[in-house]
Design an enzyme around this catalytic site. Structure first.
Site, short mmCIF file in Angstrom:
data_model
loop_
_atom_site.label_atom_id
_atom_site.label_comp_id
_atom_site.label_asym_id
_atom_site.label_seq_id
_atom_site.Cartn_x
_atom_site.Cartn_y
_atom_site.Cartn_z
N ARG A 115 0.66 -1.29 0.18
CA ARG A 115 -0.04 -0.15 -0.14
C ARG A 115 0.66 1.15 -0.21
NH1 ARG A 115 -2.51 -3.29 3.82
NH2 ARG A 115 -4.73 -3.93 3.31
N ILE A 116 1.85 1.37 0.96
CA ILE A 116 2.49 2.48 1.09
C ILE A 116 3.38 2.88 -0.07
CG2 ILE A 116 4.07 3.97 2.66
CD1 ILE A 116 3.15 2.23 4.90
N THR A 167 9.35 -2.02 3.15
CA THR A 167 9.13 -3.45 3.38
C THR A 167 8.87 -3.83 4.94
OG1 THR A 167 11.29 -3.91 4.00
CG2 THR A 167 10.50 -4.09 1.49
N ARG A 175 11.22 0.38 8.63
CA ARG A 175 11.70 -0.30 9.91
C ARG A 175 12.99 -0.18 9.98
NH1 ARG A 175 7.47 0.29 11.68
NH2 ARG A 175 6.07 -1.01 12.75
N ASP A 178 13.25 7.80 9.66
CA ASP A 178 12.22 7.93 10.44
C ASP A 178 12.05 6.63 11.47
OD1 ASP A 178 9.78 9.34 11.60
OD2 ASP A 178 8.80 7.64 10.58
N GLU A 206 14.66 2.06 19.30
CA GLU A 206 13.78 3.38 19.41
C GLU A 206 13.42 3.73 20.89
OE1 GLU A 206 10.62 3.32 16.60
OE2 GLU A 206 12.04 3.28 15.07
N HIS A 253 10.21 8.48 14.30
CA HIS A 253 9.05 7.48 13.93
C HIS A 253 7.77 8.20 13.82
CE1 HIS A 253 7.85 3.03 14.27
NE2 HIS A 253 7.16 3.72 13.56
N LEU A 254 7.74 9.34 13.09
CA LEU A 254 6.39 9.94 12.88
C LEU A 254 5.26 9.76 11.86
CD1 LEU A 254 7.81 13.46 13.25
CD2 LEU A 254 6.90 12.26 15.27
N GLY A 255 6.01 8.59 10.79
CA GLY A 255 5.22 8.06 9.92
C GLY A 255 3.61 8.11 10.05
N ALA A 256 3.20 7.48 10.92
CA ALA A 256 1.65 7.56 11.32
C ALA A 256 1.11 8.76 12.16
CB ALA A 256 1.39 6.16 12.01
O1 LIG Z 1 3.56 0.19 11.83
C1 LIG Z 1 3.11 1.02 12.19
O2 LIG Z 1 1.79 1.22 11.76
C2 LIG Z 1 3.84 2.51 11.98
O3 LIG Z 1 5.23 2.22 12.36
C3 LIG Z 1 3.49 3.38 12.74
O4 LIG Z 1 3.80 3.33 14.32
P1 LIG Z 1 3.10 4.12 15.54
O5 LIG Z 1 1.78 3.59 15.65
O6 LIG Z 1 3.95 3.61 16.85
O7 LIG Z 1 3.54 5.36 15.28
#
Ligand SMILES: O=C(O)[C@H](O)COP(=O)(O)O
Length: 332
Positions: free
Chosen positions: A155-156, A207, A236, A260, A265, A286-289
Site C-alpha cells: 500500500r505505502i 517492506t 523499519r 524516520d 527506538e 518515527h512520525l510516519g503514522a
Molecule cells: O507500523 C506502523 O503502523 C507504523 O510504524 C506506526 O507506528 P506507531 O503507531 O507507533 O506510530
C-alpha cells in the site's frame, strides 16, 4: 462464540475516538501508558484485551503473565513486530492490526523526506533561525527527471510511487509478490534488484523487517548504485544498514539519507547517533503514522474490530486485521 471483551488496557497513546467507541458498546477502558515491563506483567492479568502502538512490547513474558485472561492484543497501526505473535497464538491471544489505516500518512512523510533531501529545507530553515542568510549554501537539485526506486510495493510503496510520478520522476520498483500489471497500474516499472541499483537516484524502502529485508541496503548494494544516491527509510529500522550509509555518506557514494525509524527506538547506539548528526541526514522520531487523520482511523479501526469480536453490533462485523487466525479459531 463471541470473545466477550469487557475490560481493555490502552498501553500507548491512542486517539480518544477508540475509547469513545468502545465505551459506547459497553467496554471499559483503562489508560496506563508506557508501563515498565514488570508493571505491565502485573496489569495485563486484569484485562481481556490490550491496545498498543509501536512503543509497548508485547513479549512472550507479558503474554505468559496475561495467560488465562488476555484474549486480544490490538495494534493501532500496521507493524506487529513489537508483538510476539507466535507466543500470542500459543496462549490463544488474538493479534489484530489496522491494515492501511496509516498508509497515506506514512506515504506522505516519505514524499516530504524525499523533497527534503532534494532541497535542504531543514538546515536552511535552521540557519534562518540562527540569524543567517546563506543563499549559496543551500542550493538543491530538482526531482523532475530523476529516478526513484521503491523497494516494497504494498500500500505505502504504491502510494509513494503515484505521488512522486506526478513530480516527473521515473519510478522503478521491486517486490517479490506484486505482479508487473499491479506495479504498472501505479506507474512503476518492475525490475530486479540488480537492475535497480545502478539506475536509482533515490531509493525508498517499504517492506516489513524480515530476514530477507534486513540490510537490504548495505555496503554491497550501495557500491552498485550511482555516486550520490539518496536513501529513505520510513518503514523499519534495520532494512537499511546504518553503518553502511554512514560510511557511504563519508565517501560521497551516498549523497543524503532520511530516517524516520531506527533499529532501537529511542536510538542509543553510537552509529545511529552519528547518522542522525550527519549534516546530510534528515532524521525524524518515527512520525510516519503521527497525523490527526491516521490516528483517528487506526483508533476507530481497532475499536470496531473489538466490537465485531464481541458480536454485539450488527454495524461492526469485520475483523479484517486479525493476524493469527489460529488463535481466533479457538473461540469459534
Ligand atoms: O507500523 C506502523 O503502523 C507504523 O510504524 C506506526 O507506528 P506507531 O503507531 O507507533 O506510530
Amino acid at each position: 462464540m463471541p470473545l466477550n471483551i469487557k475490560n481493555v488496557l490502552v498501553c500507548d497513546a491512542v486517539d480518544k475516538s477508540c475509547v469513545e467507541l468502545l465505551e459506547e458498546h459497553g467496554i471499559n477502558v483503562t489508560y496506563k501508558l508506557k508501563l515498565p515491563v514488570d508493571e505491565l506483567c502485573k496489569e495485563v492479568k486484569n484485562f481481556d484485551a490490550a491496545i498498543v502502538r509501536s512503543d509497548t512490547k508485547i513479549t512472550a513474558e507479558v503474554l505468559a503473565a496475561g495467560a488465562g485472561s488476555l484474549k486480544v492484543v490490538g495494534r493501532a497501526g500496521a507493524g506487529v513486530d513489537n508483538i510476539d505473535v507466535a507466543a500470542a497464538t500459543a496462549h490463544n491471544v488474538v493479534v489484530l492490526n489496522t491494515p492501511g489505516g496509516n498508509s497515506i500518512s506514512a506515504c506522505e512523510l516519505t514524499c516530504i523526506l524525499i523533497g527534503a533531501l532534494a532541497r535542504p529545507v531543514v538546515p536552511a530553515g535552521q540557519s534562518m533561525k540562527e540569524g543567517r542568510w546563506d543563499r549559496k549554501l543551500y542550493s538543491g537539485t530538482e526531482l523532475y527527471g530523476k529516478t526513484l526506486a521503491v523497494l516494497g510495493l504494498g500500500r505505502i510503496g504504491r502510494e509513494v510511487a503515484i505521488r512522486m510520478k506526478t513530480w516527473g520522476m521515473r519510478i522503478i520498483g521491486y517486490d517479490p509478490i506484486t505482479t508487473e500489471a499491479e506495479a504498472k497500474a501505479a506507474g512503476i516499472e518492475k525490475l530486479d534488484l540488480e537492475q535497480i541499483w545502478p539506475l536509482a537516484d533515490y531509493i525508498t524502502v517499504h517492506t516489513p523487517l524480515i530476514p530477507a529485508t534486513r540490510n537490504l541496503i548495505s555496503t554491497k548494494s550501495l557500491a552498485k548504485c550511482k555516486q550520490g544516491v539518496k536513501v529513505i527509510n520510513v518503514a523499519r529500522g534495520g532494512i537499511i544498514d546504518e553503518q553502511a550509509v554512514l560510511d557511504a555518506l563519508q565517501s560521497g557514494q551516498c549523497g543524503g539519507a532520511a530516517f524516520d525509524v531506527f533499529p532501537e527506538e529511542p536510538p542509543k547506539s553510537q552509529v545511529t547517533k552519528a547518522l542522525i548528526n550527519h549534516p546530510k541526514v534528515v532524521a525524524t522520531p518515527h512520525l510516519g503514522a503521527s497525523t490527526a487523520e491516521a490516528q483517528v482511523r487506526v483508533a476507530v479501526e481497532v475499536a470496531e474490530q473489538f466490537i465485531a469480536l464481541n458480536g454485539t453490533s450488527p454495524k461492526y462485523t469485520s475483523y479484517v486485521g486479525v493476524i493469527n487466525k489460529e488463535a481466533l479459531a479457538h473461540y469459534q
